[in-house]
Design a protein around this motif. Structure first.
Motif, PDB file in Angstrom:
ATOM      1  N   LEU A 156      56.274 105.365  42.233  1.00 37.76           N
ATOM      2  CA  LEU A 156      55.745 106.660  42.649  1.00 37.76           C
ATOM      3  C   LEU A 156      56.278 107.734  41.718  1.00 37.76           C
ATOM      4  O   LEU A 156      57.022 107.451  40.782  1.00 37.76           O
ATOM      5  N   ASP A 157      55.908 108.975  41.977  1.00 43.84           N
ATOM      6  CA  ASP A 157      56.362 110.079  41.121  1.00 43.84           C
ATOM      7  C   ASP A 157      57.882 110.098  40.995  1.00 43.84           C
ATOM      8  O   ASP A 157      58.593 109.578  41.837  1.00 43.84           O
ATOM      9  N   GLU A 158      58.336 110.680  39.967  1.00 43.73           N
ATOM     10  CA  GLU A 158      59.770 110.751  39.654  1.00 43.73           C
ATOM     11  C   GLU A 158      60.391 109.374  39.417  1.00 43.73           C
ATOM     12  O   GLU A 158      61.599 109.220  39.481  1.00 43.73           O
ATOM     13  N   GLY A 159      59.563 108.347  39.201  1.00 47.00           N
ATOM     14  CA  GLY A 159      60.076 107.029  38.848  1.00 47.00           C
ATOM     15  C   GLY A 159      60.630 106.214  40.004  1.00 47.00           C
ATOM     16  O   GLY A 159      61.228 105.166  39.783  1.00 47.00           O
ATOM     17  N   THR A 160      60.450 106.664  41.234  1.00 51.88           N
ATOM     18  CA  THR A 160      60.942 105.935  42.394  1.00 51.88           C
ATOM     19  C   THR A 160      60.109 104.672  42.592  1.00 51.88           C
ATOM     20  O   THR A 160      58.887 104.734  42.654  1.00 51.88           O
ATOM     21  N   LYS A 161      60.786 103.524  42.701  1.00 52.06           N
ATOM     22  CA  LYS A 161      60.072 102.273  42.953  1.00 52.06           C
ATOM     23  C   LYS A 161      60.044 102.025  44.457  1.00 52.06           C
ATOM     24  O   LYS A 161      61.039 102.183  45.142  1.00 52.06           O
TER      25      LYS A 161
ATOM     26  N   LEU B 225      45.957  97.850  39.085  1.00 54.71           N
ATOM     27  CA  LEU B 225      45.444  99.171  38.688  1.00 54.71           C
ATOM     28  C   LEU B 225      46.557 100.216  38.704  1.00 54.71           C
ATOM     29  O   LEU B 225      46.614 101.089  37.839  1.00 54.71           O
ATOM     30  N   TRP B 226      47.433 100.138  39.704  1.00 58.25           N
ATOM     31  CA  TRP B 226      48.539 101.109  39.781  1.00 58.25           C
ATOM     32  C   TRP B 226      49.477 100.928  38.587  1.00 58.25           C
ATOM     33  O   TRP B 226      49.916 101.904  37.979  1.00 58.25           O
ATOM     34  N   ALA B 227      49.775  99.683  38.248  1.00 57.10           N
ATOM     35  CA  ALA B 227      50.657  99.414  37.107  1.00 57.10           C
ATOM     36  C   ALA B 227      50.053  99.952  35.812  1.00 57.10           C
ATOM     37  O   ALA B 227      50.754 100.516  34.974  1.00 57.10           O
ATOM     38  N   GLN B 228      48.728  99.802  35.646  1.00 53.06           N
ATOM     39  CA  GLN B 228      48.066 100.337  34.458  1.00 53.06           C
ATOM     40  C   GLN B 228      48.138 101.862  34.445  1.00 53.06           C
ATOM     41  O   GLN B 228      48.325 102.475  33.406  1.00 53.06           O
ATOM     42  N   ALA B 229      48.006 102.478  35.607  1.00 56.49           N
ATOM     43  CA  ALA B 229      47.996 103.943  35.695  1.00 56.49           C
ATOM     44  C   ALA B 229      49.384 104.544  35.508  1.00 56.49           C
ATOM     45  O   ALA B 229      49.500 105.728  35.192  1.00 56.49           O
ATOM     46  N   GLU B 230      50.426 103.752  35.696  1.00 60.44           N
ATOM     47  CA  GLU B 230      51.793 104.273  35.520  1.00 60.44           C
ATOM     48  C   GLU B 230      52.006 104.809  34.106  1.00 60.44           C
ATOM     49  O   GLU B 230      52.846 105.673  33.892  1.00 60.44           O
ATOM     50  N   ARG B 231      51.233 104.312  33.162  1.00 61.09           N
ATOM     51  CA  ARG B 231      51.368 104.783  31.775  1.00 61.09           C
ATOM     52  C   ARG B 231      50.675 106.126  31.557  1.00 61.09           C
ATOM     53  O   ARG B 231      50.900 106.783  30.566  1.00 61.09           O
ATOM     54  N   ASP B 232      49.803 106.533  32.505  1.00 63.05           N
ATOM     55  CA  ASP B 232      49.093 107.804  32.386  1.00 63.05           C
ATOM     56  C   ASP B 232      49.929 108.957  32.917  1.00 63.05           C
ATOM     57  O   ASP B 232      50.562 108.841  33.968  1.00 63.05           O
ATOM     58  N   ALA B 233      49.892 110.052  32.213  1.00 64.34           N
ATOM     59  CA  ALA B 233      50.672 111.225  32.616  1.00 64.34           C
ATOM     60  C   ALA B 233      50.126 111.867  33.888  1.00 64.34           C
ATOM     61  O   ALA B 233      50.880 112.445  34.667  1.00 64.34           O
ATOM     62  N   ASP B 234      48.808 111.750  34.127  1.00 59.98           N
ATOM     63  CA  ASP B 234      48.250 112.436  35.290  1.00 59.98           C
ATOM     64  C   ASP B 234      48.381 111.656  36.595  1.00 59.98           C
ATOM     65  O   ASP B 234      47.933 112.123  37.634  1.00 59.98           O
ATOM     66  N   LEU B 235      49.006 110.478  36.563  1.00 56.71           N
ATOM     67  CA  LEU B 235      49.221 109.727  37.805  1.00 56.71           C
ATOM     68  C   LEU B 235      50.007 110.571  38.803  1.00 56.71           C
ATOM     69  O   LEU B 235      49.662 110.651  39.973  1.00 56.71           O
TER      70      LEU B 235
ATOM     71  N   LYS C  21      41.554 106.120  38.113  1.00 60.00           N
ATOM     72  CA  LYS C  21      40.824 107.372  37.881  1.00 60.00           C
ATOM     73  C   LYS C  21      39.397 107.320  38.389  1.00 60.00           C
ATOM     74  O   LYS C  21      38.875 108.319  38.868  1.00 60.00           O
ATOM     75  N   ASN C  22      38.733 106.166  38.263  1.00 60.84           N
ATOM     76  CA  ASN C  22      37.348 106.096  38.719  1.00 60.84           C
ATOM     77  C   ASN C  22      37.183 105.293  40.009  1.00 60.84           C
ATOM     78  O   ASN C  22      36.082 104.944  40.388  1.00 60.84           O
ATOM     79  N   LEU C  23      38.285 105.034  40.708  1.00 56.46           N
ATOM     80  CA  LEU C  23      38.241 104.368  41.998  1.00 56.46           C
ATOM     81  C   LEU C  23      37.803 105.377  43.050  1.00 56.46           C
ATOM     82  O   LEU C  23      38.323 106.490  43.103  1.00 56.46           O
ATOM     83  N   THR C  24      36.818 104.996  43.861  1.00 58.67           N
ATOM     84  CA  THR C  24      36.310 105.889  44.905  1.00 58.67           C
ATOM     85  C   THR C  24      36.405 105.196  46.259  1.00 58.67           C
ATOM     86  O   THR C  24      36.667 103.991  46.337  1.00 58.67           O
ATOM     87  N   LYS C  25      36.149 105.960  47.307  1.00 57.26           N
ATOM     88  CA  LYS C  25      36.188 105.384  48.651  1.00 57.26           C
ATOM     89  C   LYS C  25      35.078 104.366  48.855  1.00 57.26           C
ATOM     90  O   LYS C  25      35.121 103.593  49.791  1.00 57.26           O
TER      91      LYS C  25
END
Length: 127
Positions: A82-87, A29-39, A11-15
C-alpha cells in the motif's frame, strides 16, 4: 490478459471488467502497478473497484494456521504494498452471485444463462 486489444491493468480496471478476472490476477495487477507513481494517488479508487467483485479481508495474524483457515474458506492470500511502502496481506474471494439482489449492472454481463436460471430458481422456486 488482453481485453479488446489492450493489456488489462489497474488503470483500466472497471467495476464491469473486474468480474472477468480471478484472485491471482488481482495480486498480479497490483504488483505491476506498484512500479507506477500514480498508484498511491489512485489506491482508494482501485480498491473500491476490486471490492465491487471481491471480498477483501486484511490478514492481521500472519501465521500458517490462520492462512490455512482463509484458504479453507476459498480465499486466496497474497501480499500487496500500500502507500508509503507498507506491506499488507489480503485474503481475496470473488463474491458469489447467489441471489437476484447479487446481480448488478456491472456483473450481469458476466453471468452465464445457466447461472442466471439457477439464481432465479433459487429465489422464486422451480417448476
Amino acid at each position: 490478459m488482453k481485453r479488446q486489444g489492450q493489456t488489462l491493468s489497474l488503470k483500466n480496471l472497471t467495476k464491469s471488467n473486474v468480474w472477468d478476472i480471478q484472485e491471482n490476477d488481482v495480486f498480479r495487477l497490483w504488483a505491476q502497478a506498484e512500479r507506477d507513481a500514480d498508484l498511491r494517488d489512485n489506491e482508494r479508487h482501485y480498491i473500491d473497484v476490486i471490492k465491487s467483485a471481491f471480498t477483501i479481508e486484511e490478514v492481521k495474524v500472519d501465521r500458517p494456521e490462520v492462512i490455512k483457515k482463509y484458504e479453507a474458506r476459498g480465499c486466496q492470500v497474497g501480499e500487496i504494498r500500500l502507500d508509503e511502502g507498507t506491506k499488507v496481506k489480503w485474503a481475496l474471494k470473488k463474491k458469489p452471485i447467489l441471489r437476484v439482489t447479487d446481480l448488478t449492472w456491472e456483473n450481469i454481463h458476466h453471468v452465464s444463462a445457466h447461472k442466471l436460471i439457477e439464481v432465479l430458481e433459487r429465489n422464486f422456486g422451480g417448476g
